[in-house]
Scaffold this active site. Structure first.
Site, PDB file in Angstrom:
ATOM      1  N   ASP A 144     -48.399   1.521  64.740  1.00  0.00           N
ATOM      2  CA  ASP A 144     -46.777   1.418  64.825  1.00  0.00           C
ATOM      3  C   ASP A 144     -46.095   0.375  63.377  1.00  0.00           C
ATOM      4  OD1 ASP A 144     -44.256   1.606  65.629  1.00  0.00           O
ATOM      5  OD2 ASP A 144     -44.534  -0.072  66.935  1.00  0.00           O
ATOM      6  N   HIS A 145     -45.439   0.968  62.649  1.00  0.00           N
ATOM      7  CA  HIS A 145     -44.799   0.500  61.649  1.00  0.00           C
ATOM      8  C   HIS A 145     -45.871  -0.352  60.715  1.00  0.00           C
ATOM      9  CE1 HIS A 145     -40.713   0.564  62.853  1.00  0.00           C
ATOM     10  NE2 HIS A 145     -41.053   0.089  64.104  1.00  0.00           N
ATOM     11  N   ASP A 198     -44.150   3.058  57.448  1.00  0.00           N
ATOM     12  CA  ASP A 198     -42.605   2.569  57.594  1.00  0.00           C
ATOM     13  C   ASP A 198     -42.427   2.223  56.068  1.00  0.00           C
ATOM     14  OD1 ASP A 198     -40.227   1.909  57.687  1.00  0.00           O
ATOM     15  OD2 ASP A 198     -40.653   0.577  59.402  1.00  0.00           O
ATOM     16  N   THR A 207     -40.320  -3.055  74.852  1.00  0.00           N
ATOM     17  CA  THR A 207     -39.688  -4.235  75.156  1.00  0.00           C
ATOM     18  C   THR A 207     -39.547  -3.856  76.842  1.00  0.00           C
ATOM     19  OG1 THR A 207     -38.246  -4.646  73.278  1.00  0.00           O
ATOM     20  CG2 THR A 207     -37.453  -5.211  75.622  1.00  0.00           C
TER      21      THR A 207
HETATM   22  P1  13P Z   1     -38.346  -1.377  71.871  1.00  0.00           P
HETATM   23  O1  13P Z   1     -38.099  -2.841  71.290  1.00  0.00           O
HETATM   24  O2  13P Z   1     -37.123  -0.679  72.578  1.00  0.00           O
HETATM   25  O3  13P Z   1     -39.210  -1.254  73.087  1.00  0.00           O
HETATM   26  O4  13P Z   1     -38.844  -0.539  70.762  1.00  0.00           O
HETATM   27  C1  13P Z   1     -40.080  -0.312  70.592  1.00  0.00           C
HETATM   28  C2  13P Z   1     -40.648   0.381  69.262  1.00  0.00           C
HETATM   29  O5  13P Z   1     -39.742   1.049  68.761  1.00  0.00           O
HETATM   30  C3  13P Z   1     -41.848   0.025  68.535  1.00  0.00           C
HETATM   31  O6  13P Z   1     -42.150   0.697  67.360  1.00  0.00           O
HETATM   32  O1  G3H Z   2     -42.216  -2.611  66.342  1.00  0.00           O
HETATM   33  C1  G3H Z   2     -41.858  -3.147  67.382  1.00  0.00           C
HETATM   34  C2  G3H Z   2     -42.812  -3.249  68.395  1.00  0.00           C
HETATM   35  O2  G3H Z   2     -41.866  -3.950  69.400  1.00  0.00           O
HETATM   36  C3  G3H Z   2     -43.791  -4.170  68.339  1.00  0.00           C
HETATM   37  O3  G3H Z   2     -43.378  -5.526  68.158  1.00  0.00           O
HETATM   38  O4  G3H Z   2     -44.411  -6.324  66.085  1.00  0.00           O
HETATM   39  O5  G3H Z   2     -43.830  -7.759  68.231  1.00  0.00           O
HETATM   40  O6  G3H Z   2     -45.646  -6.266  68.086  1.00  0.00           O
HETATM   41  P1  G3H Z   2     -44.367  -6.653  67.894  1.00  0.00           P
HETATM   42 ZN    ZN Z   3     -40.310   0.651  66.194  1.00  0.00          ZN
END
Ligand code: 13P
Ligand code: G3H
Ligand code: ZN
Length: 361
Positions: free
Chosen positions: A83-84, A105, A278
């Site tokens: 993620d990201h 990203d 979240t």
């Molecule tokens: P939320 O914070 O809405 O759960 O989004 C998570 C997210 O987009 C992780 O990349």
């Molecule tokens: O990118 C957003 C996700 O909620 C991940 O959050 O970077 O705190 O693990 P985090």
């Molecule tokens: Zn995200």
């Protein structure tokens, strides 16, 4: 072995018109909970780890945990996704740890907070896609910057998120640019910006079209019908979870998330991956608060972590069902990474053709 690429999974979802929730994990409890929910409803799973999660858990721990989850749940196709990612190195090391999909990203610079130029985004995302596709690994890109249309700022999660005030142009993905971006980068999935942000504090009221611009999704889907769209910041921040946290000593100001029916509308218009972190954080925290408040003498972590996992299972299960992913796992025949790599090398990427062939193979 049921490790699946994002591309194969989302092709399947597109052909059958469903969406797949992508749950963030940081630890064993969250990994087990997401997979238990998937198994309970026969849904394919996307488990994702952020850079913060990788720092928290350690790449070796995450890699072994993915192996364990695949072994414990052999019938559930699981896509392990970064993620990201903030650069080619972050993406490459995730691939080395066994991830079958990465997000590059490039909407933000590598510091994770400064909005990047379009040319930077194209260059870095194309570079990662070229590299990942050689190994059959999928790539998600992002165009537009996540942030609130109410106040123009992003929400920081572990240091990730735009800093400063963003213009409407930055906060809403431009459909013409999306067409150009996908053509140039060859991403498998595209995250778009339309007013959602990470964390609990997305909207100060139940969102309408002015602050949650679902129309942008519909417009982009019309222009890019074969591109899998991704919604970030898609927790619904349910009222009952806010209430339980606050009833047991928490202090969360009233807030609103993305209504499930809006996500379902997105799924009807090309959204295939829906990021949720979240809601699970809140589900677990609410249970932990409740148990420790009701049992102040308790000190065995299993006594509150197990119910916390159960609360997460309940949440994940609901999202699998609401997004139409329930019942789909057993219909997927997983294609190995090497086959995916050959398909990229040949430029053989028509989703419908793939799914039919995968079923026949
Ligand atoms: P939320 O914070 O809405 O759960 O989004 C998570 C997210 O987009 C992780 O990349
Ligand atoms: O990118 C957003 C996700 O909620 C991940 O959050 O970077 O705190 O693990 P985090
Ligand atoms: Zn995200």
């Amino acid at each position: 072995m049921a490790r699946i690429t994002l591309r194969q999974l989302l092709d399947h979802a597109a052909e059958r018109g469903y969406g797949v929730p992508a749950f963030n994990i940081n630890n064993m409890e969250q990994g087990l909970a997401a997979m238990a929910a998937a198994e309970a409803v026969d849904a394919p799973a996307i488990i994702q780890a952020s850079r913060g999660a990788r720092q928290y858990a350690n790449d070796i721990m995450l890699a072994k945990m993915i192996d364990a989850l695949v072994e414990i749940y052999p019938h559930i196709p699981v896509c392990m996704h970064l993620d990201h990612g903030n650069g080619a190195t972050t993406c490459l090391t995730a691939i080395q740890s066994g991830f079958t999909s990465v997000m590059m990203d490039g909407s933000l610079k590598s510091d994770g907070k400064t909005p990047a130029s379009y040319d930077y985004n194209v260059d870095v995302t194309r570079q990662v896609a070229e590299m990942a596709h050689l190994g059959g690994v999928s790539v998600e890109g992002e165009l537009g910057v996540l942030g609130s249309l109410e106040h123009g700022t992003g929400e920081q999660e572990d240091g990730h998120g735009a800093e400063g005030v963003l213009s409407h142009d930055q906060l809403l993905t431009d459909p013409d640019q999306a067409v150009d971006f996908v053509a140039k980068t060859k991403v498998d999935a595209l995250a778009i910006a339309m007013g959602t942000s990470h964390g609990a504090y997305k909207f100060s009221r139940k969102p309408d079209g002015n602050i949650l611009a679902m129309g942008v999704i519909e417009e982009i889907h019309q222009r890019l019908p074969n591109t899998h769209l991704v919604m970030h910041g898609s927790s619904s921040v349910p009222q009952d979870l806010q209430d339980i946290i606050n009833r047991y000593g928490g202090k969360m100001p009233q807030t609103w998330g993305v209504p499930v029916e809006e996500i379902q509308r997105g799924i009807r218009h090309g959204v295939r991956k829906i990021n949720i972190d979240t809601d699970n954080r809140m589900a677990m925290t609410g249970e932990i608060r409740r148990i420790l408040t009701d049992n102040p003498g308790e000190f065995d972590p299993r006594k509150y972590l197990k119910p916390a996992m159960e609360a997460m299972v309940k949440l994940c299960r609901a999202r699998f069902e609401e997004f139409g992913a329930a019942g789909q796992a057993s219909k997927i025949k997983v294609v190995p990474l090497a086959t995916m790599a050959q398909r990229y090398a040949r430029g053989d990427l028509d989703p419908k053709f793939h799914t039919q062939r995968d079923a026949a193979e």
